[in-house]
Design a protein around this motif. Structure first.
Motif, mmCIF file in Angstrom:
data_model
loop_
_atom_site.group_PDB
_atom_site.id
_atom_site.type_symbol
_atom_site.label_atom_id
_atom_site.label_comp_id
_atom_site.label_asym_id
_atom_site.label_seq_id
_atom_site.Cartn_x
_atom_site.Cartn_y
_atom_site.Cartn_z
ATOM 1 N N LEU A 88 0.827 -1.205 0.000
ATOM 2 C CA LEU A 88 0.000 0.000 0.000
ATOM 3 C C LEU A 88 0.860 1.254 0.000
ATOM 4 O O LEU A 88 0.349 2.356 0.186
ATOM 5 N N ALA A 89 2.157 1.082 -0.210
ATOM 6 C CA ALA A 89 3.098 2.205 -0.216
ATOM 7 C C ALA A 89 4.009 2.078 -1.427
ATOM 8 O O ALA A 89 4.567 1.011 -1.680
ATOM 9 N N GLU A 90 4.160 3.150 -2.163
ATOM 10 C CA GLU A 90 4.953 3.097 -3.397
ATOM 11 C C GLU A 90 6.395 2.682 -3.128
ATOM 12 O O GLU A 90 7.035 2.037 -3.964
ATOM 13 N N ALA A 91 6.912 3.042 -1.958
ATOM 14 C CA ALA A 91 8.314 2.722 -1.634
ATOM 15 C C ALA A 91 8.538 1.226 -1.477
ATOM 16 O O ALA A 91 9.671 0.751 -1.619
ATOM 17 N N ILE A 92 7.482 0.471 -1.174
ATOM 18 C CA ILE A 92 7.604 -0.974 -1.029
ATOM 19 C C ILE A 92 7.205 -1.604 -2.351
ATOM 20 O O ILE A 92 6.030 -1.794 -2.650
ATOM 21 N N ALA A 93 8.202 -1.896 -3.164
ATOM 22 C CA ALA A 93 7.959 -2.364 -4.525
ATOM 23 C C ALA A 93 7.702 -3.867 -4.545
ATOM 24 O O ALA A 93 8.167 -4.596 -3.666
ATOM 25 N N PRO A 94 6.962 -4.332 -5.556
ATOM 26 C CA PRO A 94 6.803 -5.783 -5.701
ATOM 27 C C PRO A 94 8.154 -6.492 -5.718
ATOM 28 O O PRO A 94 9.082 -6.064 -6.414
ATOM 29 N N GLY A 95 8.280 -7.534 -4.917
ATOM 30 C CA GLY A 95 9.541 -8.247 -4.774
ATOM 31 C C GLY A 95 10.293 -7.886 -3.513
ATOM 32 O O GLY A 95 11.155 -8.649 -3.063
ATOM 33 N N ASP A 96 9.983 -6.708 -2.930
ATOM 34 C CA ASP A 96 10.631 -6.316 -1.685
ATOM 35 C C ASP A 96 10.116 -7.174 -0.529
ATOM 36 O O ASP A 96 9.002 -7.694 -0.565
ATOM 37 N N LEU A 97 10.930 -7.255 0.524
ATOM 38 C CA LEU A 97 10.512 -7.896 1.759
ATOM 39 C C LEU A 97 10.205 -6.829 2.805
ATOM 40 O O LEU A 97 10.733 -5.714 2.732
ATOM 41 N N CYS A 177 -1.764 2.223 6.862
ATOM 42 C CA CYS A 177 -1.237 0.877 6.609
ATOM 43 C C CYS A 177 -0.309 0.871 5.403
ATOM 44 O O CYS A 177 -0.532 1.607 4.433
ATOM 45 N N HIS A 178 0.703 0.024 5.447
ATOM 46 C CA HIS A 178 1.693 -0.091 4.374
ATOM 47 C C HIS A 178 1.597 -1.418 3.627
ATOM 48 O O HIS A 178 2.062 -1.520 2.495
ATOM 49 N N LEU A 179 1.050 -2.426 4.285
ATOM 50 C CA LEU A 179 0.921 -3.764 3.716
ATOM 51 C C LEU A 179 -0.501 -4.253 3.920
ATOM 52 O O LEU A 179 -1.161 -3.862 4.881
ATOM 53 N N VAL A 180 -0.959 -5.124 3.027
ATOM 54 C CA VAL A 180 -2.252 -5.758 3.218
ATOM 55 C C VAL A 180 -2.103 -7.243 2.943
ATOM 56 O O VAL A 180 -1.432 -7.658 2.003
#
Length: 281
Positions: A88-97, A177-180
């Motif tokens: 839910l946050a642009e800084a956390i890109a797909p593939g990031d942990l 929230c940053h993750l779902v």
């Protein structure tokens, strides 16, 4: 003892030297799958597949109470979960942990949320629901390995199994929230009720559906494809963790029930005393 709860795509650990396999029943029913006790690196550990060996449990169907209780029965005092999450946050890109430090419960009451009730009043503090020692341990090893990992983020748990609407995605973003995801609640809170230190490694597979560009919206086929690509890095990270000594267990987590129980011991049945004694270990 450390336990690993494997999420989507993690139904076994190839590098694990199996010592024995446990098929348990608990006062709360059967766990999702048999629990494996094994050794990897310097660590003896437990492994449980959250969704079952053939991924036959949807998130709301997982018997979270049985899973946590069975792991505690077998000696788990620390748990690392592995979970697919949407970003839910642009800084956390797909593939990031990412490792959540806070949780927002947006489930719909279909899940058994606590070990307690039915004559047993217990109120456990979850102001800080995640083990800081475990989180820092994981983050240090990720940094050493050059694996991109975000910390101090908030995970929103939704009911599922459907993927969310754009309105829901924007609501959760506005809530901070940053993750779902669909599986960490009530798992994280049951771990605290069982006095187990807990942290989850979330694998970001998509940007959910909050972005204006429809090509960025989550699709099930993309979720599982990206998740599989990221699992190799998680396996490398786990191998590094298990080659190291476990971090200290926080006393405040390992004694979480000490002042939380309001019902006196004299009011408990022998059966209640028996299973509570396991949680209090």
């Amino acid at each position: 003892m450390l336990a690993i709860i494997g999420g989507t795509g993690v139904y076994s650990m190839d590098q694990l030297e199996v010592i024995e396999q446990h098929t348990l029943d608990t006062p709360f029913g059967a766990p999702s799958a048999p629990i494996v006790r094994g050794r990897m690196g310097q660590q003896e550990m437990l492994f449980l597949s959250r969704h079952g060996a053939q991924h036959h449990h949807l998130p709301h169907e997982v018997n979270y109470r049985a899973n946590i209780f069975a792991l505690k029965t077998l000696g788990a005092t620390q748990i690392i979960g592995i979970s697919a999450v949407g970003s839910l946050a642009e800084a956390i890109a797909p593939g990031d942990l990412a490792i959540a430090s806070q949780y927002f419960d947006w489930t719909r009451g279909r899940r058994a949320q606590t070990f307690f009730g039915e004559g047993l009043a217990v109120h456990v503090s979850t102001a800080n629901p995640v083990s800081e020692q475990l989180s820092q341990w994981i983050a240090r090893h990720a940094a050493t390995l050059g694996i991109r990992l975000h910390t101090d983020v908030t995970y929103a748990c939704v009911e599922g199994p459907r993927l969310g609407t754009r309105a829901e995605s924007h609501f959760l973003r506005q809530a901070g929230c940053h993750l779902v995801g669909m599986t960490n609640v009530p798992e994280v809170f049951l771990a605290r009720e069982a006095q187990i230190c807990y942290a989850t490694i979330g694998i970001a597979t998509d940007y959910d559906c909050w972005m204006d560009d429809p090509s960025k919206h989550v699709q099930a086929t993309e979720i599982f494809g990206l998740y599989r690509q990221s699992l190799a890095r998680v396996e490398v990270l786990l191998q590094a963790l298990l080659a190291d000594e476990r971090p200290h267990e926080e006393p405040e987590i390992r004694t979480a029930l000490q002042y939380a129980m309001l019902t006196p011991d004299s009011a408990l049945s022998e059966q209640q005393r028996a299973w509570i004694s396991i949680l209090q270990r």
